[in-house]
Design an enzyme around this catalytic site. Structure first.
Site, PDB file in Angstrom:
ATOM      1  N   ASP A   1      -6.618  -9.947  22.079  1.00 34.42           N
ATOM      2  CA  ASP A   1      -7.467 -11.064  22.819  1.00 34.42           C
ATOM      3  C   ASP A   1      -6.708 -12.515  22.728  1.00 34.42           C
ATOM      4  OD1 ASP A   1      -7.757 -11.585  20.024  1.00 34.42           O
ATOM      5  OD2 ASP A   1      -9.690 -12.389  20.599  1.00 34.42           O
ATOM      6  N   GLU A   2      -5.616 -12.341  22.500  1.00 33.68           N
ATOM      7  CA  GLU A   2      -4.867 -13.685  22.499  1.00 33.68           C
ATOM      8  C   GLU A   2      -3.417 -13.908  22.798  1.00 33.68           C
ATOM      9  OE1 GLU A   2      -4.856 -16.195  18.905  1.00 33.68           O
ATOM     10  OE2 GLU A   2      -6.079 -14.693  18.229  1.00 33.68           O
TER      11      GLU A   2
ATOM     12  N   ASP B   1      -7.057 -17.779  24.617  1.00 35.45           N
ATOM     13  CA  ASP B   1      -7.904 -17.036  23.705  1.00 35.45           C
ATOM     14  C   ASP B   1      -9.060 -16.369  24.153  1.00 35.45           C
ATOM     15  OD1 ASP B   1      -8.756 -15.955  21.272  1.00 35.45           O
ATOM     16  OD2 ASP B   1      -8.653 -17.637  20.010  1.00 35.45           O
TER      17      ASP B   1
END
Length: 412
Positions: free
Chosen positions: A121-122, A27
């Site tokens: 983003d993860e 993350d």
DNA sequence: TCTGGGGTCCTTCATCGA
DNA sequence: TCTGTCGATGAAGGACCC
């Protein structure tokens, strides 16, 4: 960019026994804000908020310095600015974030093909098959963190566990810029002190319902009979949460999750009650959705519209077509019908949305004309428009009704 | 305080055909 | 022929995620 409540930091990393922990959850820390700071190093260490000020926007991301003032993502910008008036506000540049996101995903794919992106983003990685080549999961996690930092100068946090859901909680627990291993035999010890709201799938409403039952921690939840949870939360949610409370989560890392729907929605700068203006917006959104359907090679059978009144109450209306479509005109006509049937003429709306569901591959759906039906030619027209847009840019061609300003008197 | 935009999944209810 | 049941499907709303 987690927007769930911060769970308390654990004092110990519970050792580093990563045997039986092939799942990594990576993350990025304050992703959009971190990407902006690459170009604005003078702002490092200061409160920065990513979002559009003034309009009806919300915070997309904030540096940890801004979060110390209580700012968090999804918070209305007006409130964020009151909490942290000194913050530098930067409007979002989604293209830039997408570019960094692609690069980060490349780093993941160099480790293993078993990558399941959750957002820009993860992602989850199953590194079970990469051990012999690259070492233990925790070492792989550290290598990923080092590569991301070296290539982009931004940090990420990594949770290492035996299941997706525990890995995700672990990464949240060690933010920012950390790595946490939850050993297979330490899962219950890790989970039970956490607040129930930390669980994936427990939002505000569910947490309130659980607190009413006297359930505050995951440990409390684990001691409640499944039947009680099913009665209070519904069959699926009750069963699911009862399993999670004991760390049971069999979901595998799935690299390719097919799209189920594609939609677009927009909040007006000011509430609108003019049906003409609303239909123009429906056309614009239909164009956007259809272009994305065609770009992704999808067609869809169900068209739905979303209408949010000024008091935030929201209705959706949907219709399933005889044949799937990727044609903006068909989506638009259906959306207008649904809008008319909703009986919201002259009702002040703050948001309208268009979505196409029931997707399938365009190549697997030969369109069937019924007896007497004539091909309209819209599909060919819109494919020609796609070509023009690819060649000359997004403003190259658009329907005549959209050449005027988007909203009466407000050109945005 | 005043709430974006893009999604997924679940529940409930209605309808229809077997 | 009528009635009840069951499963599939569609529609609507809501909770939740990032």
């Amino acid at each position: 960019m987690s927007r769930k409540q911060q769970v308390p930091k654990v004092a110990s990393a519970l050792g580093a026994d990563d045997t039986g922990c092939p799942i990594l959850h990576v993350d990025m820390d304050a992703f959009y804000a971190s990407v902006e700071l690459i170009e604005r190093p003078e702002l490092v260490g200061t409160p920065v908020i990513i979002g559009v000020p003034g309009l009806r926007g919300v915070v997309l991301s904030a540096t940890y310095e801004a979060r110390r003032f209580g700012v968090h993502s999804a918070m209305p910008m007006t409130r964020a600015m009151r909490l942290c008036p000194r913050a530098t506000v930067i409007p979002p540049s989604h293209g830039k974030y997408a570019e960094v996101s692609r690069g980060v995903m490349e780093i993941f794919h160099a480790i293993t093909p078993q990558v399941e992106p959750i957002a820009s983003d993860e992602a989850f990685l199953d590194v079970g098959g990469a051990r012999r080549r690259l070492g233990r999961p925790a070492a792989i996690g550290e290598a990923i963190r080092a590569q991301v930092a070296e290539r982009y100068g931004i940090t990420c946090s990594v949770g290492v566990a035996g299941s997706k859901f525990v890995a995700k909680l672990a990464s949240r627990q060690c933010k920012p810029n950390g790595l946490l291993v939850v050993p297979a035999d330490g899962v219950v010890q890790f989970l039970h002190p956490l607040p129930v709201g930390a669980l994936w799938g427990v939002g505000d409403r569910t947490e309130q319902a659980l607190v009413r039952l006297g359930i505050r921690t995951v440990g409390d939840l684990a001691r409640v009979p499944v039947a009680t949870l099913q009665r209070e939360l519904g069959q699926a949610a009750g069963t699911h949460l009862a399993a999670l409370a004991w760390g049971r989560d069999e979901r595998a890392v799935t690299p390719h999750v097919p799209d189920k729907s594609i939609g677009a929605e927009e909040t007006f700068p000011a509430d609108v009650d003019d049906p003409e203006a609303i239909r123009r917006e429906l056309l614009r959104l239909s164009e956007r959705v259809a272009a994305r359907l065609r770009a992704g090679g999808h067609v869809g059978r169900t068209v739905s519209v979303k209408l949010r009144r000024s008091d935030f109450s929201t209705i959706t209306r949907s219709r399933t077509l005889r044949e799937p479509t990727d044609v903006a005109q068909e989506i638009y006509v259906t959306a207008c019908d649904l809008f008319a049937a909703a009986g919201l003429d002259r009702v002040r709306l703050r948001l309208v949305g268009v979505r196409v569901e029931n997707l399938r591959g365009a190549d697997t759906s030969a369109r069937q004309l019924t007896l007497g039906e004539r091909e309209t030619g819209w599909r060919e027209v819109e494919r020609a428009m796609d070509k023009a847009v690819r060649r000359f840019g997004p403003d190259a061609v658009r329907p005549a009704s959209l050449v005027r300003p988007k909203f009466d008197g407000i050109d945005v």
